[in-house]
Design a protein around this motif. Structure first.
Motif, short mmCIF file in Angstrom:
data_model
loop_
_atom_site.label_atom_id
_atom_site.label_comp_id
_atom_site.label_asym_id
_atom_site.label_seq_id
_atom_site.Cartn_x
_atom_site.Cartn_y
_atom_site.Cartn_z
N UNK A 119 -29.68 -44.53 38.79
CA UNK A 119 -30.43 -43.53 39.67
C UNK A 119 -30.72 -44.36 41.06
N UNK A 120 -30.11 -43.99 41.97
CA UNK A 120 -30.36 -44.57 43.31
C UNK A 120 -30.84 -43.88 44.36
N UNK A 121 -32.14 -44.27 44.87
CA UNK A 121 -32.82 -43.40 45.84
C UNK A 121 -32.62 -44.30 47.13
N UNK A 122 -32.19 -43.47 48.24
CA UNK A 122 -32.07 -43.94 49.51
C UNK A 122 -33.45 -44.01 50.13
N UNK A 123 -34.13 -45.24 50.52
CA UNK A 123 -35.58 -45.14 50.93
C UNK A 123 -35.15 -46.26 52.18
N UNK A 124 -34.19 -46.19 53.21
CA UNK A 124 -33.69 -47.00 54.03
C UNK A 124 -34.14 -46.89 55.33
N UNK A 136 -27.07 -40.09 41.37
CA UNK A 136 -27.22 -40.42 39.88
C UNK A 136 -25.65 -40.60 39.35
N UNK A 137 -25.58 -42.09 38.97
CA UNK A 137 -24.27 -42.22 38.45
C UNK A 137 -24.12 -42.49 36.89
N UNK A 138 -23.50 -41.82 36.41
CA UNK A 138 -23.35 -41.81 34.81
C UNK A 138 -22.08 -43.00 34.56
N UNK A 139 -22.32 -43.79 33.65
CA UNK A 139 -21.55 -44.90 33.29
C UNK A 139 -21.84 -45.15 31.91
N UNK A 140 -20.91 -45.84 31.32
CA UNK A 140 -20.95 -46.33 29.89
C UNK A 140 -22.01 -47.46 29.69
N UNK A 141 -23.05 -47.53 28.92
CA UNK A 141 -23.76 -48.56 28.61
C UNK A 141 -23.01 -49.96 28.75
N UNK A 171 -31.62 -46.40 34.68
CA UNK A 171 -32.06 -47.55 35.67
C UNK A 171 -32.28 -47.10 36.70
N UNK A 172 -33.45 -46.99 37.47
CA UNK A 172 -33.75 -46.74 38.70
C UNK A 172 -34.03 -47.73 39.84
N UNK A 173 -33.31 -47.49 40.98
CA UNK A 173 -33.36 -48.50 41.99
C UNK A 173 -33.52 -47.67 43.29
N UNK A 174 -34.84 -47.91 43.86
CA UNK A 174 -35.23 -47.51 45.07
C UNK A 174 -34.69 -48.44 46.00
#
Length: 242
Positions: free
Chosen positions: A64-69, A106-111, A138-141
């Motif tokens: 899960x990638x949130x844009x805080x740029x 949100x990117x779905x991917x195999x573990x 996995x959360x990435x801001x």
């Protein structure tokens, strides 16, 4: 539904024909099954599910990638199995979508274990290596202080790249220790190395792999280059094309 105790799989289809699958267990008491977007069997393209929230890919893991740029947008999200080549081998999950400030992809991917690289509208990169992806999100801001070039190790040996390709411009320059399994940050950042121009950056003395990519995506690569304290100059010419 009335079901006997046991293990089951719930399959569902939403109004846009996206299919979902989630396992659940019925014990001696009633069971409630929650179907989430992460249970989707796959988004072939990037899909907007709510205002500012996008989903892409398929699998049981979630990035899960949130844009805080602060005004910059996300143009590309590249993901490759750890140790792969983020430029050549990665899967790209933005497709034609631009992820603006405050929005989430949100990117779905195999573990598994992955390298992740995000590219903004200026061509700047943000990279994390060896990320363990499980069924726990996995959360990435993403913030500006995570820019790759800000985390480049400082050095005292100058490396000069000269564009001697005639009428072709160089869009990307990579220079990484030969011991690294994949390419790191683009040394040009948001800049373009036009024909006849040169750029200089600094590294610690050592052995490096170098790669330039021109505007046609043609590559020029040097392996195991010894960079002494006095520095190294590479004049990139067309006859060096890979």
């Amino acid at each position: 539904l009335s079901l006997a105790p046991g293990d089951y799989t719930l399959k569902a289809t939403d109004e846009e024909d996206n299919d979902y699958s989630t396992p659940f267990t019925v014990a001696s008491e009633a069971a409630t099954v929650k179907v989430e977007f992460r249970n989707c069997l796959g988004f072939d393209e990037t899909v907007a599910v709510t205002d500012g929230e996008y989903w892409s890919g398929s699998g049981d893991g979630l990035i899960s990638i949130t844009n805080d740029l602060s005004g910059y947008s996300i143009y590309w999200v590249n993901v490759v199995e750890a140790g792969g080549d983020l430029y050549w081998d990665a899967d790209e999950y933005c497709h034609s979508v631009i992820v603006y400030n405050g929005e989430t992809l949100n990117v779905l991917i195999e573990p598994g274990t992955y390298d992740i690289q995000i590219v903004d509208n200026d061509g700047d990169t943000y990279t994390r290596y060896g990320v363990e992806i499980t069924r726990t999100p996995y959360e990435w801001t993403l913030t500006l202080d995570q820019l790759d070039y800000l985390s480049q190790p400082e050095g005292t040996a100058p490396v000069t790249i000269v564009n001697d390709l005639g009428s072709w411009n160089i869009w990307y320059v990579y220079c990484d220790p030969s011991s690294d399994p994949s390419w790191g940050a683009d040394r040009l950042g948001a800049s373009i190395l036009y024909a006849g121009e040169e750029t200089t950056f600094y590294v610690a003395p050592g052995t490096y792999d170098m790669r330039c990519i021109d505007e046609d995506d043609d590559t020029y690569t040097l392996w195991d280059v010894n960079v002494p304290q006095s520095g190294y100059t590479w004049r990139v010419t067309l006859d060096q094309m890979d």
